[in-house]
Design an enzyme around this catalytic site. Structure first.
Site, PDB file in Angstrom:
ATOM      1  N   THR A 391       0.830  -1.209   0.000  1.00  8.94           N
ATOM      2  CA  THR A 391       0.000   0.000   0.000  1.00  8.94           C
ATOM      3  C   THR A 391       0.874   1.272   0.000  1.00  8.94           C
ATOM      4  O   THR A 391       2.069   1.216   0.264  1.00  8.94           O
ATOM      5  CB  THR A 391      -0.991  -0.024   1.189  1.00  8.94           C
ATOM      6  OG1 THR A 391      -1.709  -1.236   1.145  1.00  8.94           O
ATOM      7  CG2 THR A 391      -1.950   1.132   1.173  1.00  8.94           C
ATOM      8  N   GLY A 484       0.261  -0.384   5.317  1.00 10.25           N
ATOM      9  CA  GLY A 484       0.659  -1.433   6.269  1.00 10.25           C
ATOM     10  C   GLY A 484      -0.486  -2.269   6.801  1.00 10.25           C
ATOM     11  O   GLY A 484      -0.449  -2.709   7.952  1.00 10.25           O
TER      12      GLY A 484
END
Ligand code: GLY
Length: 580
Positions: A391, A484
C-alpha cells in the site's frame, strides 16, 4: 530538498549508486534511507527524510518523483485534487510496488470553502467470485490463490476513482494532470536503491510476465539503470485521451482480460464495464476539540480510528508517551475497536454496518468503562502469518488551503505479481482482504467474520485511513494516512495522538516509535524505543504479550504551520516531501 541543476546522466547515476551505501545507514536506531534516484528533465532531486517547509503547496508520497509530479501540477495552477491525481498516476509508474492503475484506493478531500468529500474506488469481487473460491475442496484449507496469481485480483478501481475525483473537484483536464506520469513512463527514470531493494526482496513477482522488464537477465533492475515502461506509457496515453473508458473498455481492457483468461483468472470485460467508484460521506468525529474527517466503509479505517479515539478520550489527558499507562490504554482501546471491526464491518452495499453505534461516544464510553487500568483484557491466542509491507499513502495541500489525503494499494507489494502484457501494469491481490474463510487469518493475521465474506460485486473491507484533522477553529491541522494493512489504522491514530496529546512536531510524531494491537493475535507489537525495559516488565505484569518488531507501517503527512505547510515522509521508508 537540494536541487541539483544540469547534472549529467552519469553524475545522476553515481548519486543513485551512492544511495546503496546511504540506504544502509542507521540513525538513532531507525533505518533511514535517502532517496536520490530522481532524474527528471535534466535535473536531479536530492530528497532527504527531513521535514520540508513550503509556503504554497506540498506533496508527500513514497516516491520523490511522484511528489514532484504533483508539485509540477500545483505550479501550473492546479489545485490539491489535480495534484493528487497527478501524484497517483505518477506513483503507478515510479512506485510499482504499490502505486497502481491495477488496484484501488480511497481519497479524502477537504476544500478551503469547508466542503468535504470522500471517494471509494476500492476493487470489487468479480461476478464469477464465490464465497469459498480460495478453500481447497479436498482439504477444507485455505489455498494461497487469494495472494498470488491471476485469481487473486479484484476488479480495479483506481482509474475510475481518480478520474471521477478530478472531474468533480479538480480544475484541469485528465490529460494535463497525467502528463508527468506519461513522461516518466515514456522517457523513463533512473532506478534508485529503493526500487532495486524492493525488486530484490519481491522475487516472487519474477515468475510473471513483467520479468523481462523488471528482472532483465533474471536479476532486479540495477540501481542507476533507466526504467522505460513503453507499454504503460501507451496505456496512460489512452486513458488520458479517452478517460476511464480507455481502461475499462477497448484494448487495455482486452489485454487485461486476455491475461486473466491465459492464467486462470476470472475478471471479464463485463466486470470492467460495470465498475463504478462510490462517493461517500466522510466520517466526522471529534477528539479534544479537534475534528477528524476519516474514511467510511468499505474501509474500516475511519470507524476503527474513531472508535479508538472515542474510547481514549475519557482518559485524556493521556499518560505520557513511553509510559506503561499509555501503552496499556492504547492497546486496550485498539483491542476493542478491532474486535468490532473484524466482526461487524463489510461493504455497506451488502451488510448492515452499525455505523451510528460504532462511532458513538456513548458506546465508546461503555467500552472505556470496562478497561482496567492495571490488567490487560485477554483475547484468545492465535498464531499469525507474516505481514508484508504494502500500500501507499500520499498527502497533498495547495496554496488555497485545499487538502487531499489518498491511500491506494495493490494489497501486497506488486499485488498478485501478475503483470498485464501489452498494457504494462501489475494487478492487485485485493481478494485476500476478504475473509476468504471467515474465522481464518488473512495475510495480515486479521481474523474477520461473515460481514466480510466474498460475494460477487462486493467490496473487500480495507484498513486504509486517509485522514484530515481540523483544529479547534476548523482550519486544517494534519493530512495523514499510512500503508501497512491493519497497522495503517494504529499508525495513523498514533501520529495524530502524538501531535494532539503529546504536543510533538509532525517530524517527531512520525519518527516516534509505534505500537500495534489488532485484537487477534493478542500481542502488543512495539518498535525499538517505544518504551524502556522497566515499562516492558510492567506491561508483562499487566498481562500483555509483547513482541518487538521492525518498522510498523509507512505514513506520509502534512501539517499546517504559520505561513505554510510542513511535509514529512515516512522516516522508516522511502519517498519524498516536495513543496513549493
Ligand atoms: N489492502 C490493504 C487494505 O486495504 O487495508
Amino acid at each position: 530538498m537540494i536541487r541539483l541543476r544540469n547534472v549529467s546522466a552519469r553524475a545522476a547515476r553515481l548519486l543513485v549508486l551512492s544511495t546503496l551505501a546511504l540506504g544502509a545507514c542507521r540513525h538513532g536506531g531507525a533505518r533511514q534511507t535517502v532517496d536520490i534516484g530522481t532524474y527528471l528533465g535534466g535535473e536531479a532531486l536530492l530528497v532527504a527524510a527531513e521535514p520540508v517547509f513550503a509556503q504554497h503547496g506540498m506533496v508527500v508520497s513514497n516516491s520523490a518523483l511522484a511528489s514532484a509530479a504533483g508539485v509540477e501540477i500545483l505550479k501550473q495552477g492546479g489545485n490539491a485534487v489535480d495534484a493528487a491525481v497527478a501524484t497517483g498516476f505518477a506513483l503507478a509508474v515510479t512506485y510499482p510496488f504499490a502505486g497502481n492503475v491495477g488496484g484501488g484506493g480511497f481519497m479524502n478531500i477537504h476544500l478551503a470553502d469547508g466542503r468535504n468529500a470522500a471517494i471509494d474506488y476500492r476493487e470489487i469481487a468479480p461476478l464469477a467470485a464465490t464465497r469459498d473460491m480460495y478453500v481447497d475442496p479436498a482439504t477444507g484449507k485455505l489455498t494461497n490463490k487469494s495472494v498470488i496469481g491471476h485469481l487473486a485480483s479484484g476488479v480495479p478501481g483506481a482509474v475510475a476513482g481518480m478520474a471521477e475525483a478530478l472531474g468533480r473537484y479538480g480544475s484541469m483536464p485528465l490529460a494535463k494532470v497525467m502528463a508527468p506520469a506519461i513522461r516518466l513512463a515514456r522517457d523513463g527514470f533512473l532506478v534508485d536503491s529503493a526500487l532495486f531493494r524492493s525488486l530484490r526482496s519481491n522475487r516472487a513477482v519474477s515468475q510473471f510476465a513483467g520479468r523481462d522488464l523488471f528482472y532483465p537477465g533474471g536479476e532486479p533492475l540495477a540501481p542507476g539503470s533507466r526504467l522505460v515502461q513503453a507499454e504503460l506509457a501507451r496505456t496512460l496515453e489512452i486513458i488520458a485521451a479517452k478517460g476511464p473508458a480507455g481502461f475499462y473498455q477497448g484494448e487495455v481492457a482486452e489485454a487485461l482480460v486476455a491475461e486473466m483468461k491465459r492464467g486462470g483468472g476470472i475478471i471479464t470485460l463485463e466486470d470492467l464495464r460495470r465498475y463504478k467508484p462510490e462517493w461517500r460521506t466522510p466520517i466526522r468525529s471529534t477528539y479534544r476539540g479537534h475534528t477528524l474527517l476519516t474514511m467510511p466503509p468499505a474501509s474500516s479505517g475511519g470507524i476503527t480510528m474513531t472508535e479508538t479515539m472515542n474510547i481514549l478520550e475519557p482518559f485524556a489527558p493521556l499518560p505520557r508517551f513511553g509510559s506503561a499507562g499509555y501503552a496499556h490504554l492504547l492497546t486496550e482501546a485498539f483491542r476493542r475497536a478491532f474486535i468490532d471491526r473484524n466482526e461487524k464491518l463489510g461493504d455497506p452495499a451488502f451488510v448492515r454496518v452499525p455505523m451510528d453505534q460504532l462511532t458513538s461516544k456513548t458506546y465508546a464510553q461503555s467500552l472505556a468503562a470496562e478497561i482496567s487500568r492495571t490488567r490487560a483484557t485477554p483475547t484468545p491466542a492465535f498464531k499469525t502469518g507474516t505481514e508484508p509491507e504494502h500500500t501507499t499513502h500520499y498527502s497533498v495541500a495547495d496554496g488555497k488551503g485545499n487538502v487531499v489525503a489518498t491511500t491506494t494499494t495493490l494489497n501486497g507489494g506488486y499485488g498478485s505479481g501478475v503483470w498485464i502484457p501489452k498494457a504494462g501494469f501489475f494487478m492487485n491481490n485485493e481478494m485476500d482482504d476478504f475473509a476468504a474463510q471467515p474465522g481464518a487469518p488473512n495475510m495480515f493475521g486479521l481474523v474477520q467474520g461473515e460481514a466480510n465474506a466474498i460475494a460477487p460485486g462486493k467490496r473487500m473491507l480495507s484498513a486504509m485511513s486517509p485522514t484530515i484533522v481540523l483544529d479547534a477553529n476548523g482550519k486544517v491541522l494534519l493530512v495523514v494516512g499510512a500503508a501497512g494493512g491493519p497497522r495503517i489504522i494504529t499508525t495513523t491514530t498514533q501520529v495524530i495522538l502524538n501531535v494532539i496529546e503529546h504536543r510533538m512536531s509532525l517530524a517527531d510524531a512520525m519518527r516516534a516509535p509505534r505500537l500495534h494491537h489488532q485484537s487477534l493475535p493478542d500481542t502488543l507489537r512495539y518498535e525499538d524505543g517505544a518504551f524502556s525495559a522497566a515499562v516492558a516488565d510492567s506491561l508483562r505484569a499487566m498481562g500483555h504479550a509483547l513482541q518487538r518488531t521492525g518498522g510498523l507501517a509507512n505514513a506520509n503527512g502534512i501539517m499546517r504551520v504559520s505561513g505554510g505547510w510542513i511535509g514529512v515522509r515516512e522516516p522508516r521508508s522511502t519517498g519524498g516531501a516536495v513543496g513549493h
